[in-house]
Scaffold this active site. Structure first.
Site, PDB file in Angstrom:
ATOM      1  N   GLY A 217       1.150  -1.690   0.011  1.00  0.00           N
ATOM      2  CA  GLY A 217       0.643   0.111  -0.137  1.00  0.00           C
ATOM      3  C   GLY A 217       0.945   1.059  -0.133  1.00  0.00           C
TER       4      GLY A 217
ATOM      5  CD  GLN B 299       3.544   5.517   3.327  1.00  0.00           C
ATOM      6  OE1 GLN B 299       1.974   5.322   2.236  1.00  0.00           O
ATOM      7  NE2 GLN B 299       4.643   4.994   3.281  1.00  0.00           N
TER       8      GLN B 299
ATOM      9  CB  CYS C 276       5.144   2.148   7.059  1.00  0.00           C
ATOM     10  SG  CYS C 276       4.433   3.771   6.450  1.00  0.00           S
ATOM     11  CG  LEU C 277       7.234   0.815   1.361  1.00  0.00           C
ATOM     12  CD1 LEU C 277       5.947   1.359  -0.493  1.00  0.00           C
ATOM     13  CD2 LEU C 277       7.507  -0.141   1.382  1.00  0.00           C
TER      14      LEU C 277
ATOM     15  CG  HIS D  36      -0.937   1.181   7.483  1.00  0.00           C
ATOM     16  ND1 HIS D  36       0.047   1.283   8.218  1.00  0.00           N
ATOM     17  CD2 HIS D  36       0.345   2.747   6.077  1.00  0.00           C
ATOM     18  CE1 HIS D  36       1.184   1.349   7.822  1.00  0.00           C
ATOM     19  NE2 HIS D  36       1.487   1.816   6.603  1.00  0.00           N
ATOM     20  CD  GLU D  37      -1.306   2.891   2.283  1.00  0.00           C
ATOM     21  OE1 GLU D  37      -0.568   4.000   2.480  1.00  0.00           O
ATOM     22  OE2 GLU D  37      -0.379   1.223   2.518  1.00  0.00           O
TER      23      GLU D  37
ATOM     24  CG  HIS E 137       0.141   7.187   5.634  1.00  0.00           C
ATOM     25  ND1 HIS E 137       1.590   6.785   6.016  1.00  0.00           N
ATOM     26  CD2 HIS E 137       0.045   5.537   4.697  1.00  0.00           C
ATOM     27  CE1 HIS E 137       2.408   6.345   6.314  1.00  0.00           C
ATOM     28  NE2 HIS E 137       1.877   5.253   5.976  1.00  0.00           N
TER      29      HIS E 137
END
Ligand code: NI
Length: 163
Positions: free
Chosen positions: A46, A51, A89-90, A131-132, A135
């Site tokens: 995701g 991000q 997380c990226l 989670h997304e 953000h």
């Protein structure tokens, strides 16, 4: 399509709330395509627009269930149950932490043509959606975690996933 530069924890763009998308534009369509490409390139499941430095309510998700999708201006309309698992997380490379979230979620969203859609998920898919969506409100998963960030251990790599 192009791979965009990822933003990492400490970058203030990750702490800010995103603005809704009012109208689809060619440049937002390019952004969505680029977000998918950036997510796949980083082996993520995701990715949210902040991000890659864009404060818009857009995220892309592919939890390898043959149903990749984009969320635009998503809202949770139903959730139930509970699950606890490690998240990554990226934007927080090399780290993970245990997070408790609902097991099931139903979301009202727009698709890339700005048509209303209902998206449901359970397990990993629900976790990833939530989670997304966090953000989009400037929330990193560490804020929801049951513990401080810890290093991802090498032997856990295969099970690790990032968004
Ligand atoms: Ni993330």
């Amino acid at each position: 399509m192009a791979i965009r530069k990822l933003r990492y924890i400490g970058d203030e763009v990750l702490d800010k709330p995103c603005k809704p998308v009012k109208k689809m534009t060619p440049s937002l369509k390019v952004l969505i395509d680029d977000m998918f490409e950036t997510m796949y390139d980083a082996n993520g499941v995701g990715l949210a627009a902040p991000q890659v430095g864009i404060l818009r309510r857009i995220c892309v998700i592919d939890v390898m269930d043959d149903d990749p999708f984009v969320l635009i201006n998503p809202e949770v309309i139903e959730s139930s149950g509970e699950q606890t698992a490690d998240e990554g997380c990226l934007s927080v490379p090399g780290k993970c932490a245990s997070v408790t979230r609902p097991y099931y979620v139903k979301v009202r969203s727009l698709d890339r043509d700005m048509n209303p859609v209902i998206i449901e998920g359970e397990g990993l898919r629900a976790r990833c959606i939530l989670h997304e969506m966090d953000h989009l409100d400037g929330i990193l998963y560490g804020k929801r975690a049951n513990e401080p960030y810890r290093d991802v251990e090498q032997e856990e790599d295969q099970e690790e996933w990032e968004e």
